[in-house]
Write a protein that holds these residues in place. Structure first.
Motif, short mmCIF file in Angstrom:
data_model
loop_
_atom_site.label_atom_id
_atom_site.label_comp_id
_atom_site.label_asym_id
_atom_site.label_seq_id
_atom_site.Cartn_x
_atom_site.Cartn_y
_atom_site.Cartn_z
N ARG A 126 43.66 105.11 115.90
CA ARG A 126 44.63 104.59 114.94
C ARG A 126 45.41 103.52 115.70
NH1 ARG A 126 48.71 108.70 112.40
NH2 ARG A 126 49.43 108.60 114.51
N GLU A 133 42.84 102.58 110.88
CA GLU A 133 42.21 103.78 111.43
C GLU A 133 40.70 103.59 111.41
OE1 GLU A 133 43.64 106.80 108.81
OE2 GLU A 133 45.67 106.67 109.60
N VAL A 170 53.04 100.35 107.38
CA VAL A 170 53.92 101.04 108.32
C VAL A 170 55.33 101.05 107.76
CG1 VAL A 170 54.86 100.97 110.65
CG2 VAL A 170 52.50 100.30 110.25
N TRP A 193 53.38 95.06 110.55
CA TRP A 193 52.28 95.76 111.20
C TRP A 193 51.57 96.65 110.19
CZ3 TRP A 193 51.22 94.67 116.26
CH2 TRP A 193 52.20 93.95 116.94
N TRP A 212 48.72 99.99 110.07
CA TRP A 212 47.91 100.98 110.77
C TRP A 212 46.47 100.80 110.31
CZ3 TRP A 212 49.07 103.58 114.87
CH2 TRP A 212 50.35 104.09 115.08
N ARG A 248 58.59 99.86 111.34
CA ARG A 248 57.87 98.89 112.15
C ARG A 248 58.84 98.11 113.03
NH1 ARG A 248 57.66 97.06 106.80
NH2 ARG A 248 58.78 95.11 106.48
N LEU A 265 47.97 99.98 115.61
CA LEU A 265 48.90 99.10 114.91
C LEU A 265 48.46 97.66 115.13
CD1 LEU A 265 52.47 100.55 115.50
CD2 LEU A 265 51.41 100.02 113.31
N ARG A 324 47.62 93.60 118.80
CA ARG A 324 47.95 95.03 118.77
C ARG A 324 49.36 95.24 119.28
NH1 ARG A 324 43.70 97.80 122.32
NH2 ARG A 324 44.91 99.60 121.67
#
Length: 80
Positions: free
Chosen positions: A65, A50, A37, A46, A48, A40, A67, A19
């Motif tokens: 949410r 959710e 993303v 990375w 996202w 980034r 990364l 993360r």
């Protein structure tokens, strides 16, 4: 280039090291959405992710949410 495969409804165990901002340690997430993303951090890719956080007993928690490193969500990492 991204080669990311995550099914909606999947449950992901996301380690703190995977993360971007791991302030609360590892997370279990029931996936409801995934997006790339645009802005980034340099030298890494990375995604996202959710979804709804799940507690140790499987109890639903808040929407989140997060990364996540793209390498965590690659087909090669899923095979491990």
């Amino acid at each position: 280039m991204f080669d990311v495969r995550v099914r909606l409804g999947a449950v992901l165990e996301i380690d703190a090291a995977d993360r971007l901002l791991p302030s609360d340690g590892p997370v279990t997430l029931w996936v409801t959405g995934v997006r790339l993303v645009a802005h980034r951090p340099p030298d890494d890719e990375w995604i996202w992710v959710e979804g709804i956080r799940l507690g140790p007993s499987g109890r639903r928690g808040p929407q989140a949410r997060i990364l996540v490193r793209a390498s965590k969500l690659s087909p090669a990492s899923a095979a491990r």
